[in-house]
Design an enzyme around this catalytic site. Structure first.
Site, PDB file in Angstrom:
ATOM      1  N   SER A 140      18.691 -25.414 -39.604  1.00 12.65           N
ATOM      2  CA  SER A 140      18.103 -26.329 -40.696  1.00 12.65           C
ATOM      3  C   SER A 140      18.996 -26.212 -41.672  1.00 12.65           C
ATOM      4  O   SER A 140      19.701 -25.324 -42.044  1.00 12.65           O
ATOM      5  CB  SER A 140      16.671 -25.856 -41.316  1.00 12.65           C
ATOM      6  OG  SER A 140      16.332 -26.524 -42.230  1.00 12.65           O
ATOM      7  N   TYR A 153      10.919 -19.755 -45.913  1.00 14.90           N
ATOM      8  CA  TYR A 153      11.478 -20.492 -44.959  1.00 14.90           C
ATOM      9  C   TYR A 153      13.072 -20.403 -44.996  1.00 14.90           C
ATOM     10  O   TYR A 153      13.734 -20.155 -43.941  1.00 14.90           O
ATOM     11  CB  TYR A 153      10.993 -21.808 -44.985  1.00 14.90           C
ATOM     12  CG  TYR A 153      11.674 -22.726 -43.816  1.00 14.90           C
ATOM     13  CD1 TYR A 153      11.386 -22.420 -42.631  1.00 14.90           C
ATOM     14  CD2 TYR A 153      12.411 -23.820 -43.946  1.00 14.90           C
ATOM     15  CE1 TYR A 153      11.988 -23.404 -41.769  1.00 14.90           C
ATOM     16  CE2 TYR A 153      12.855 -24.705 -43.246  1.00 14.90           C
ATOM     17  CZ  TYR A 153      12.587 -24.395 -41.820  1.00 14.90           C
ATOM     18  OH  TYR A 153      13.028 -25.088 -40.850  1.00 14.90           O
TER      19      TYR A 153
END
Length: 253
Positions: A140, A153
């Protein structure tokens, strides 16, 4: 488990996709099958991947990357593997560090980092034995940046990225290529999971801008898998036009 029906344009190669029940994983499975791969789909929602396997002529098997025994059962069924797409992962919550939910953090680290490690480690010998292996890890832009409320995250995705990049160094000279794809905003079930099924909150993430969709990332996976064996796409960072960084988009200015 389904038996592979094979592709009309089969190239004789096997591709494994984790987290294949929806979103990027499902789109990647379709794209790879279109390109002639026999795709082995792994996910916890077995009904979804069995339906997808029937659609694309692939194979489906239950896979929970947070469970070592599940990974062992899944990988033991594979005689050969040419491509591994590490896609299983996800986020939970947006709590600041001062209010961190430790169970959410454990889940994110187990799924994104340790899960990727389990599957990759188990399949490395088969990828090398193929003579032209490829590992594609979907991290990501959160593996490259930080943002308020995202420490759980972003820390997990940073660790997953470091795992992948270190493996690139360790495997130099072996017939295995490694590509990290770092997507920005992609409208999938990602936000629905992050917000524990709150559809209104998940939909609000994408209001006022045009995010990418799963097929956009699947096309990058397809492109990567089609490169000749001497070409290694180390890292691909991709965002929608409406997003400049994790913290700046057309809504935030």
């Amino acid at each position: 488990m389904n038996n592979p029906g094979g592709s009309v344009n089969s190239n004789g190669k096997i591709a494994v996709v984790t987290g294949a029940s929806s979103g990027i994983g499902a789109a990647a499975a379709r794209a790879l099958a279109r390109d002639g791969f026999t795709v082995v789909l792994g996910a916890r929602r077995i009904d979804r991947i069995e339906a997808l396997a029937d659609e694309i002529g692939g194979r489906a098997m239950y896979l929970d990357v947070t469970d070592a025994a599940s990974v062992d059962r899944f990988t033991a069924t594979l005689d050969e593997v040419h491509v591994l797409v590490n896609n299983a992962g996800g986020a939970k919550g947006l709590a600041p560090v001062s209010e961190a939910n430790l169970e959410d953090w454990r889940w994110m680290w187990e799924t994104n980092v340790v899960g990727t490690l389990r599957v990759t480690k188990a399949l490395l010998p088969k990828l090398e034995a193929s003579g032209d292996g490829l590992i594609i890890t979907i991290t990501s832009t959160a593996a490259l940046e930080v943002y308020d409320g995202g420490a759980g995250y972003t820390s997990a995705k940073h660790a997953q990225g470091v795992l992948h990049r270190t493996l690139r160094l360790e495997l130099i000279g072996k017939p295995i290529r490694l590509t990290e794809i770092c997507p920005g905003m992609v409208e999938t079930e990602f936000s629905l999971v992050r917000f524990d099924g709150d559809a209104d909150r998940a939909d609000a993430v994408y209001e006022g801008l045009q995010p990418m969709v799963a097929d956009d990332i699947a096309e990058l996976i397809s492109f990567t898998a089609s490169r000749p064996s001497h070409v290694n796409l180390d890292q691909i960072v991709v965002r929608p036009r409406d997003q400049a960084t994790s913290r700046r988009n057309i809504k935030t200015g």
